[in-house]
Structures are given as structure tokens and as C-alpha cells.
Enzyme design. Sequence first.
Site, PDB file in Angstrom:
ATOM      1  N   LYS A 173       0.845  -1.198   0.000  1.00 39.53           N
ATOM      2  CA  LYS A 173       0.000   0.000   0.000  1.00 39.53           C
ATOM      3  C   LYS A 173       0.878   1.244   0.000  1.00 39.53           C
ATOM      4  O   LYS A 173       1.531   1.556   0.989  1.00 39.53           O
ATOM      5  CB  LYS A 173      -0.892   0.033   1.245  1.00 39.53           C
ATOM      6  CG  LYS A 173      -1.985   1.076   1.113  1.00 39.53           C
ATOM      7  CD  LYS A 173      -2.597   1.464   2.434  1.00 39.53           C
ATOM      8  CE  LYS A 173      -1.979   2.700   3.030  1.00 39.53           C
ATOM      9  NZ  LYS A 173      -2.062   3.921   2.221  1.00 39.53           N
ATOM     10  N   GLU A 248      10.172   1.735  10.239  1.00 44.53           N
ATOM     11  CA  GLU A 248      11.043   2.908  10.039  1.00 44.53           C
ATOM     12  C   GLU A 248      10.188   4.128  10.324  1.00 44.53           C
ATOM     13  O   GLU A 248       9.281   4.445   9.553  1.00 44.53           O
ATOM     14  CB  GLU A 248      11.556   2.960   8.598  1.00 44.53           C
ATOM     15  CG  GLU A 248      12.459   1.820   8.206  1.00 44.53           C
ATOM     16  CD  GLU A 248      13.692   1.720   9.051  1.00 44.53           C
ATOM     17  OE1 GLU A 248      14.132   2.760   9.597  1.00 44.53           O
ATOM     18  OE2 GLU A 248      14.206   0.607   9.194  1.00 44.53           O
ATOM     19  N   CYS A 282      13.100  11.791   6.282  1.00 45.31           N
ATOM     20  CA  CYS A 282      13.270  11.420   7.691  1.00 45.31           C
ATOM     21  C   CYS A 282      14.724  11.611   8.130  1.00 45.31           C
ATOM     22  O   CYS A 282      15.002  11.656   9.326  1.00 45.31           O
ATOM     23  CB  CYS A 282      12.792   9.998   7.938  1.00 45.31           C
ATOM     24  SG  CYS A 282      13.521   8.810   6.817  1.00 45.31           S
ATOM     25  N   GLU A 384       8.708  16.057  15.856  1.00 46.24           N
ATOM     26  CA  GLU A 384       9.049  16.029  14.435  1.00 46.24           C
ATOM     27  C   GLU A 384       8.149  17.006  13.669  1.00 46.24           C
ATOM     28  O   GLU A 384       6.924  16.903  13.727  1.00 46.24           O
ATOM     29  CB  GLU A 384       8.869  14.607  13.890  1.00 46.24           C
ATOM     30  CG  GLU A 384       9.373  14.475  12.472  1.00 46.24           C
ATOM     31  CD  GLU A 384       9.197  13.072  11.894  1.00 46.24           C
ATOM     32  OE1 GLU A 384       8.182  12.424  12.200  1.00 46.24           O
ATOM     33  OE2 GLU A 384      10.074  12.638  11.131  1.00 46.24           O
TER      34      GLU A 384
HETATM   35  O1  TXE Z   1       2.066   9.337   7.974  1.00 50.55           O
HETATM   36  P1  TXE Z   1       1.355   7.981   8.246  1.00 50.55           P
HETATM   37  P2  TXE Z   1       1.381  10.746   7.685  1.00 50.55           P
HETATM   38  C1  TXE Z   1       5.961  11.559   9.852  1.00 50.55           C
HETATM   39  C2  TXE Z   1       5.920  13.056   9.698  1.00 50.55           C
HETATM   40  C3  TXE Z   1       4.520  13.304   9.318  1.00 50.55           C
HETATM   41  C4  TXE Z   1       3.812  12.285  10.188  1.00 50.55           C
HETATM   42  C5  TXE Z   1       2.455  11.875   9.716  1.00 50.55           C
HETATM   43  O2  TXE Z   1       6.186  13.679  10.923  1.00 50.55           O
HETATM   44  O3  TXE Z   1       4.102  14.597   9.591  1.00 50.55           O
HETATM   45  O4  TXE Z   1       4.664  11.164  10.147  1.00 50.55           O
HETATM   46  O5  TXE Z   1       2.466  11.678   8.314  1.00 50.55           O
HETATM   47  C6  TXE Z   1      -0.438   4.353   6.270  1.00 50.55           C
HETATM   48  N1  TXE Z   1      -2.504   1.133   9.689  1.00 50.55           N
HETATM   49  N2  TXE Z   1       6.414  10.869   8.679  1.00 50.55           N
HETATM   50  O6  TXE Z   1       0.123  10.945   8.429  1.00 50.55           O
HETATM   51  O7  TXE Z   1      -0.073   8.176   8.548  1.00 50.55           O
HETATM   52  C7  TXE Z   1      -0.675   5.550   5.387  1.00 50.55           C
HETATM   53  O8  TXE Z   1      -1.808   5.360   4.589  1.00 50.55           O
HETATM   54  C8  TXE Z   1      -1.687   0.869   8.661  1.00 50.55           C
HETATM   55  C9  TXE Z   1       7.738  10.374   8.709  1.00 50.55           C
HETATM   56  O9  TXE Z   1       1.283  10.888   6.244  1.00 50.55           O
HETATM   57  O10 TXE Z   1       2.196   7.238   9.215  1.00 50.55           O
HETATM   58  C10 TXE Z   1       0.642   5.611   4.618  1.00 50.55           C
HETATM   59  O11 TXE Z   1       0.642   4.665   3.569  1.00 50.55           O
HETATM   60  N3  TXE Z   1      -1.232   1.828   7.844  1.00 50.55           N
HETATM   61  C11 TXE Z   1       7.994   9.403   7.631  1.00 50.55           C
HETATM   62  C12 TXE Z   1       1.657   5.203   5.682  1.00 50.55           C
HETATM   63  O12 TXE Z   1       0.915   4.502   6.673  1.00 50.55           O
HETATM   64  C13 TXE Z   1      -1.579   3.107   8.088  1.00 50.55           C
HETATM   65  C14 TXE Z   1       7.374   9.626   6.340  1.00 50.55           C
HETATM   66  C15 TXE Z   1       2.375   6.385   6.347  1.00 50.55           C
HETATM   67  O13 TXE Z   1       1.415   7.313   6.786  1.00 50.55           O
HETATM   68  C16 TXE Z   1      -2.433   3.432   9.157  1.00 50.55           C
HETATM   69  C17 TXE Z   1       6.012  10.088   6.458  1.00 50.55           C
HETATM   70  C18 TXE Z   1      -2.906   2.378   9.987  1.00 50.55           C
HETATM   71  N4  TXE Z   1      -3.701   2.586  11.028  1.00 50.55           N
HETATM   72  C19 TXE Z   1       5.601  10.707   7.599  1.00 50.55           C
HETATM   73  N5  TXE Z   1      -2.611   4.768   9.159  1.00 50.55           N
HETATM   74  C20 TXE Z   1       9.394   8.887   7.519  1.00 50.55           C
HETATM   75  N6  TXE Z   1       9.955   8.378   8.603  1.00 50.55           N
HETATM   76  O14 TXE Z   1       9.978   8.883   6.441  1.00 50.55           O
HETATM   77  C21 TXE Z   1      -1.909   5.266   8.129  1.00 50.55           C
HETATM   78  N7  TXE Z   1      -1.297   4.267   7.460  1.00 50.55           N
END
Ligand code: TXE
Length: 481
Positions: A173, A248, A282, A384
Site C-alpha cells: 500500500k 522505520e 526522515c 518532528e
Molecule cells: O504518515 P502515516 P502521515 C511523519 C511526519 C509526518 C507524520 C504523519 O512527521 O508529519 O509522520 O504523516 C499508512 N494502519 N512521517 O500521516 O499516517 C498511510 O496510509 C496501517 C515520517 O502521512 O504514518 C501511509 O501509507 N497503515 C515518515 C503510511 O501509513 C496506516 C514519512 C504512512 O502514513 C495506518 C512520512 C494504519 N492505522 C511521515 N494509518 C518517515 N519516517 O519517512 C496510516 N497508514
Amino acid sequence: MQMIKNYINGELIEPISGTYSNNYNPSTGKVYSLIPDSDEKDVELAVKAAETAFPSWSVTPKEERSRILLKLVSLIERDLHKLALAESTDNGKPVKLATLVDIPRAASNFHFFATGILHDSTEAHLMEDKVINYTIRQPIGVVGCISPWNLPLYLFTWKIAPAIAAGCCVVAKPSEVTPMTAYLFSELCIEAGLPKGVLNIVHGFGHKVGSAITAHPKIPAISFTGGTATGAQIAKVAAPMFKKLSLELGGKNPNIIFADCDFENALKTTIQSSFANQGQICLCGSRIFVERPIYEKFRDAFVEKTKKLVVGNPKDEKSNLGAVVSEAHMNKVLSYIELAKEEGGKILAGGHRIILDGDLSEGWYIAPTIIEGLSFDCRTNQEEIFGPVVTIMPFDTEEEVLAYANSTQYGLAATVWTENLTRAHRVAGKLQSGIVWINCWLLRDLRTPFGGMKNSGVGREGGFEALHFFTEAKNVCIKIA
Ligand code: TXE
């Protein structure tokens, strides 16, 4: 308007519900394509396809798996410009960055693991004369790969390449915020002749598709990159099911700049590590600690260079920064700038949204921002932000800066600038960080372990660790009579 489709059992299909959600172009703030609003029924289809493909794919000779994956490499390379433009339109990043970094790296990910499987070896342990142990690694089965929006195709392939190379079948996904290059990639999988069901891509929201993958009883391993809160939610569901997890998560990375550094190199690289990809990597350094003797000189030069950065149309070669990924994310980043002011921070550069002309006037642009005068333990310096926002602070001693650097809940990456090798080595040893760069940033050798300590994650990606994550080790002990 372009309709993205799911890729299940080798075919591009509509979501079972027939419903779609909007996909935005961050540079204009407008909807430009539609993404399947899939749910657990689509995940079920994908799991069935992957389960059916697994018995054959898992025993397909490595040379054959490698050959198909290398075909994907050449297709990604052939479509470099198309994919880079799509990544830029979907994410807001400069097309130049996508052309130089994101898409070539997606090809490298496949190349690395396609050839890596040809060089992996297993262990043998002789006990006494007549007892031999040998360890085999078997692909674990159907695995779930969930990826974020900041480096869409780059991080998507960083997971699916080792999974498929190891002989697993995948239900993947991509982020619902940036689905386009994963969709274009599914077309390449069909062209490359990847057997049906080996990779299945289900588009949609995290709380529907992501959570259905996480909770599915037939998926014994999950590889996830994203926010720390989401990682915790996934662990809560997956742990009682005894799933293997690779997480990660977020970072709040320190840049430590000692007075004896190569000043120009430190300055130039700190600009990149602060603002590349609009600070949405990140590994970006968001807390800059400068030793007091050069603090003012460094700060002033850094501010001057930052003010010259061009925030503009991502398609324009001259733009250093494009748009941030979404309106919600822009508002989150701007709210942190307000918080920093409330906490007593002084804005030295940026600090506001940028409104561009014409078609781009509703795009989500933020000026690269530098904040001074905050304590190391305030919220701005602990949470963050994940945008083009950094703080800068002076320090006097090595002990003091190590305490600052290690004070957050995160431990992903750190950068140290010094010409003193003994100190560099000592500081690297004491940093609570999965990755330490000395006098450089973002230099990546794909063989090295990649991942974080503390709330930055669990496990490591990269090299054979990534391949092994998607396998079960089995020891066979033979006693020869
Ligand atoms: O990430 P999410 P978001 C950090 C950054 C950002 C914050 C939130 O601070 O502002 O995270 O970003 C899927 N079960 N990073 O909300 O929600 C979602 O659909 C399973 C750091 O965009 O964590 C997407 O495919 N999956 C980071 C993926 O998880 C779920 C990069 C990441 O989304 C889910 C991005 C659930 N319950 C954001 N809920 C890095 N470390 O590189 C969401 N997803």
C-alpha cells in the site's frame, strides 16, 4: 481526469466498492486524479492472489527472479523522465530532485536486491566430527509493505524489492497522498512479465487498507515506513499476532558542527540536509548545534544562503524547493512555526507560507525557515515537524551537545562536522542514532543497515538484513552415525 487502479493478480482493476477519493497536485492545490478508496475486501482479493502465487514464486530459481527484477530496472530507467515528472506532480518536489534522486534510487533498489540474492549465502556450523548444522532461509510467505509520501517510489521499492527478491509475495500500500508512481510502476510490472499475484498494490487510506493489511491473519510480516504514532498503532495490532515487524519511523535529527570543521563544506551540506525535499526526508537534520566560537559566523552565512533559495514551480529547473505535500501538512508545519514563536523563538529566515502567481497561487509553499533562541528541550526542538524548518543553537562542550542531541525520543540519523578524527569517532560512539554521518550527509551504501533507535523504529532495512527480514531461518542438525 486520470483514474488510478489497483494492481491485483496481475491486472489493473477498480476497487470493489467502485468509490474513489481525490488526488491533489500540491503545486497548484487542485485535484488532478482519482485514487481507489479500497477497503478490506480489496485487501482480501490481493491476499488470495499473493497466496496463490507464493508456492510457485518461492521456488522460482533465483536467477529467474533476478532476471525479471532486472527487467524492471531497465523499464524504470527507460521511463525516468515520465516517472520523475509524475513524482513531482504528485508530491510537490522539484522535478530535478526526482530525476536525480527518487527515480534512479528506485531502479538501484531493484538492481541491488536482484543481484544481492545471487550472492547471499547460508551458514553451516560443525559441532563434533559427526554433527553438522546448516541454516536455510525460506521466504516467509505473503508480506505487507506500507510506505509513506515523502519519497514515494524510492521508499516503496526499498521494501517491495527485497521482499520479491527473497521469494515472498507482496500486498503493498503506497501512501494515499502520493499514489501515482506506484500505479505507473504496476504497469511496468505487467510489461516486465512479473508473474501475476507476486506483487499486489492496493490503493487507499491507512485506516482502511493499511489496517486491513496489518490485521490480516495470512500476512505474517509487515514492513512499514511512516509516522511514529502509526507505527505504534501497527505494533499494537501485529504484536499479539506474533507478526515480524520492521518499522522505520520519525526522526528529529541533530547536526553537530564543531569549530574546527571545514566551514564551507559544512555550510553547503547543512543547506541540503535542512531543506532538501522541503525538509520532508526522515534523515533531514532539523536541530543545528554550532560550537560557540563559530556560531555567529555560521548562523549569518547560513541565513544568507537560505534566503537565496528559490521556492517555486517544481517543474522549473531553478527551483530549489517546491511545494509541501498537502494542505494538512502545510498547516501542521505552519502551526509549529507559531509554536516556536510562542516558545520564544526568533525567526531568522522564512517563517511563512509563500503564495506564487497564476496557476500556482493555491499551491502549498513554505519559505525555508530558521529559528534561533529556543532551548533544546522545548516542544519545537523535541517534536518532528517534517518540513522546511530548522532551529539553530550554540554549544560550548562536547558533553553538552551530546546531551542536547540525545534528548529527544527519536534516534534515526545524526551529522557531525569536525576535522578531528578522534573526536568524530568518540562522538559517533556516544550518539543515540542508527546512522551517523561524519562530514557528509545522505551518502548511502545500500549494503549498510538503515534504521533508527528509540522511537525511530524497530529493525534495520538495507543489505542482507532486508532480504533476511523476509525469510524464516531454519536450522537443520544432522548427526552422522
Ligand atoms: O504518515 P502515516 P502521515 C511523519 C511526519 C509526518 C507524520 C504523519 O512527521 O508529519 O509522520 O504523516 C499508512 N494502519 N512521517 O500521516 O499516517 C498511510 O496510509 C496501517 C515520517 O502521512 O504514518 C501511509 O501509507 N497503515 C515518515 C503510511 O501509513 C496506516 C514519512 C504512512 O502514513 C495506518 C512520512 C494504519 N492505522 C511521515 N494509518 C518517515 N519516517 O519517512 C496510516 N497508514
